[in-house]
Design an enzyme around this catalytic site. Structure first.
Site, PDB file in Angstrom:
ATOM      1  N   GLY D 145       0.828  -1.187   0.000  1.00 34.04           N
ATOM      2  CA  GLY D 145       0.000   0.000   0.000  1.00 34.04           C
ATOM      3  C   GLY D 145       0.877   1.258   0.000  1.00 34.04           C
ATOM      4  CB  CYS D 146       0.337   4.629  -1.347  1.00 33.38           C
ATOM      5  SG  CYS D 146      -1.354   4.929  -0.787  1.00 33.38           S
TER       6      CYS D 146
END
Lengths: 342, 342, 342, 342
Positions: D145-146
């Site tokens: 995930g970012c």
């Protein structure tokens, strides 16, 4: 019988916001406007968003120019207020938007500002326990810093109710107007648009001791504060995300109840309905602070967020709210409770 | 004796701005708030920037809900105003923020909106020649479009003074709130931040015939308009850059004199000092239009620029200014002349 | 065998963009980086977006520092290029990102820049008729101004095909990086975010004579240009909205055909599919210009819009594209045709 | 011998960024592009920033369309990857930009995503201890995930060196592209420009267990994470401000040394020079993560900040970096280390 108000430092962002609010205040008549580097210029060029004052000319900041007013707002660089204030009579209400008289501890002042401490004035954050009473009838007011305004409103209810351990971690995002109108390369639009960046990391920001002072006073014990400010790509607004370790056994219900109690009668600090979180856009140009809180049970922390307009509630609105209290006027008189959104 | 006002379409951007202004109006008491898809919801969720109305609940837009008010503001999608208006009594002041009653030419309406023409109401741009008189005592008002407001203010003085040929080229930049609150992919923040883009190029924008109508009426002959709107990365504001071919022999002095004359007594339209050009930031949340003009001698064109807030002077502020005129109140009552800047 | 390139003015925005592009160029090795006020500083602090050059140190801009390179890019303030260039050998390719050698008419230069004219170099806009040939093998290149790049690409096809009268009205919005990195109050983020404003209105912008020069050369007759630049709240990008009076009998089909022909073989200038209009976000960091055109039959005008990145296609990309041509490399080598979006 | 790559979900932001990077990759040939709601549309309309792919047409996401490629990138909504992946052969490299295969704990997955757990794939954050080895030769990769990318890079060195207590407080600001391309009212430009707001406060964000997983693995004990994401007015970028309680006796020198060691050989994660803090603008469009750290002695906390581009290093760049490792290519091949700034 109008209140005659002067503004020293009328060409900057804080001074401009004081003027915007005073123009909407039914009891105030705007008198002298002063500045130093811009003395002699018309306000049309300096504050083009204030057409009713377009033809006013800035005077130099002298005792003569500021004399004869009921209220003098000081929106000066740090360290310049004391000298101006002491030449004004004791019967004049002096409201300092700068930092000079905010801190009680002279050592803190000297450590963070590097000059002798000028003193301590009544603190212009009426929502803090005991603060409103001290402002009524005051002749001197120290307007809080913008970050301490947001952070103190977000966290004081947890400390007042004894729900929080004496440590707080705060990350706050501020619009660029908080850095003032002086042209510096890192504040250019080209640099800040589309960008977030931190500064003063590791405890170096001058607003840290003010937060420590406020939260410790409410907690009744020294509170440790880790504070990281960040610059956000917007002209105005502060979003302060604050958390503190919950005391053992604290429940979400107890947290909610503490915050409801703290804000139930406040005209300019509102707890949002459960589940709704504040956005700075909602308080653009408004004197309202919006607050929300949650208990993160997995992490064991109370997380509270406050959104304010750094120039309104965080500076000029706090100043005018304090003026109203000091002069015995209704606290809300002339102040916007609504934001300009979207 | 307060004026009792209802707002139909209170959940959108135009409706929200009408409410923000009415909350600051000393003679108005806010009555029914209606919406259709959002009926039953609290305003706290729909318009979080309006805390004083947080506990109000939206009703459905029905004749019953809107009955019993002195003024009804309509902030509805195009084509819905006529039906609502005709059910309200002739003694109620109805102010339509939509397009339905702006155009005089039924053919123009049908060509650009594709439905039968509902009629023509007094036009709520008091600064245009003859408009103020028609608004005094009116019971129906058509609030101008946001682009036509800016463009007409920028160019009418040139036509009124006979300085301009009957052709105008207009490129205007608008903040995204002009496109409304309906979620469309091209209006996402991710798409619009950092980006400028044109739309409705080549004469297709619905505001074009309204500009033609206004400028032709002042010029006394048909004016041709080339209009290109662009979407700018800001929530609010219109900057209209307008030019027209100067008639032979026109001088810069004559242009200046025409604009000074046109705006000298206007409370909400101001010609800036020579050399100063308007920025939309100066009118953020303000009902003021700022105008500047120059003669480009090499190109033979008069170039006039107007900056307004599309939601204030361009919609809700124009609506309240018209309400004041229609009700015989002071034209400026309750309206902000200052912008929220920086 | 690598091309050895130096950049004079490596601390500014144009210089930084030249470096970003050269880092991605497979045939270039970056040599000396010079600056004056910043000499001695590391690039890590000056251009933090260029980590591969972080440890490089800026030298002073001297003949010695720039000697021994195959290509020297000049990204200097106007008026400084001539002196530097004449000390570099005739066998060195010198590419000037400044204005000094763009104009052919000495009178124009003196009128707009107020200093003696330095001369005229091959013009680095390969898409213009005849320009590409002049760039092949050239040893000196004048990179066009950012606005003239966008405007010339938008309008030259109409003039090349004889479709337009010799008058053009242009309104262009530019990101703030076009104004450079020098800190000025009106370029502060606080001032530009959320705001649009015009400047240089009425023919005063220095890029006007360059547009006149380009369009007149294509038209074969003097073209009159009314040009209004506006500052937009974004770091990069130019959206140029251009219109010109259509010659009698011109049809939409003829306009479309002229533009299709003009751009059909261009690697970095693309005509969009009918009905799709360009956004500056689509060319963020890209050397591509996106163009679209329409005929407004009611207004009798051809409306053409171009979107470019002012720092890439409008400055540094145009410079590298010209370098490729001058050195006999493939024109597209190392240049990004894609934008960073959203 | 080119690598043949397909992208499923090519119309979204993640898919578009994968394509932008693959276009610049010297070994990759772009094959099938698929989407569901947009199947049949040309990429010119969907991804106008990618002119080289303008004429490509989106196919439906079927096994047939994706067959016959060496690499398949999945940029699909959460929960859709497993079904697509299992129909692709074991010899095909599948890189999932979604969340489906990131978490090791099935209970975490079910609690935060509400569906059965699909499994766990090698984790595409090569900078984490042990991760690079697991990616070499892998046939399946779960792209992080970012937020976890930024947070893990900021904090893992402190845990790897045993300097930090097992509790972390994280406040991260993200650009709006992190929320995807689906049109939702709160993501409108009108809502997000000029505004900061938190969401998922109190532990509810789905990226929280992924952070806990990464930091706990490095620490060798369970780490408690308080995570508050905020939405910032910018299209791209994450600024993660992370802090953790320093173990007794930890010094600033020890902290610096730990971070220098962690990043000294990393191509895409850089520790800035002391005193310089990262800005998201510096990594716009770049695969570089910029990190800085300080010890706040008064608060007793290590404060680490990471800036990344959420779509590049945080999604598509991490995906391509992992592809390079999985295929045995140089890790940096084709990936931009420079940002597009200003």
């Amino acid at each position: 019988m109008a209140i005659h108000a002067a503004v020293a430092g009328a060409s900057g962002y804080a001074g401009g916001e004081v003027l915007r609010l005073l123009l909407a205040h039914p009891e105030v008549r705007i008198g002298a406007l002063t500045g130093n580097s811009n003395a002699g210029q018309r306000l049309a060029a300096l504050q083009p968003h204030l057409p009713p004052l377009a033809d006013r000319v800035l005077e130099a900041t002298t005792t003569e120019a500021l004399a004869g007013h009921d209220v003098v707002f000081l929106a000066l660089p740090h360290g310049q207020s004391a000298e101006v204030a002491e030449r004004l009579g004791d019967d004049v209400l002096v409201i300092d938007c700068g930092a000079d008289f905010r801190l009680r501890d002279a050592g803190d002042w000297e450590r963070f500002y590097g000059s002798p401490h000028a003193g301590t004035w009544p603190y212009g954050l009426p929502e803090l326990p005991g603060a409103r009473q001290a402002l009524r009838g005051a002749k001197r007011v120290a307007v809080p810093g913008c970050y301490p305004t947001a952070v103190s409103l977000a966290l004081f209810p947890a400390y007042a109710a004894g729900l929080a351990e004496p440590e707080a971690v705060i990350v706050a995002a501020s619009g660029t107007s908080g850095a003032g109108k002086a042209a510096k390369p890192h504040l250019l639009g080209s640099e800040v648009m589309g960008s977030m960046s931190p500064y003063g990391v590791g405890g170096g920001h001058r607003h840290t001791p003010e937060m420590v002072q406020n939260l410790s006073a409410v907690a009744g014990e020294p509170v440790t504060v880790s504070f990281t400010p960040t610059l956000a790509p917007m002209p105005r607004g502060i979003l302060a995300t604050c958390s503190t370790k919950a005391r053992p056994g604290v429940t979400a219900q107890a947290v909610r109840a503490a915050y409801e109690k703290a804000f139930q009668d406040e005209p300019f600090a509102r707890l949002l309905p459960e589940g709704q979180w504040p956005a700075t856009a909602s308080v653009y140009g408004s004197n309202t602070a919006l607050v929300q809180v949650a208990l993160d049970e997995a992490a064991g922390r109370i997380v509270a967020v406050a959104a304010i307009d750094n120039l309104t509630k965080g500076t000029a609105g706090g100043a005018v709210q304090s003026m109203n209290l000091a002069l015995g006027l209704p606290e809300e008189l002339g102040l916007p409770a609504t934001g300009v959104a979207p």
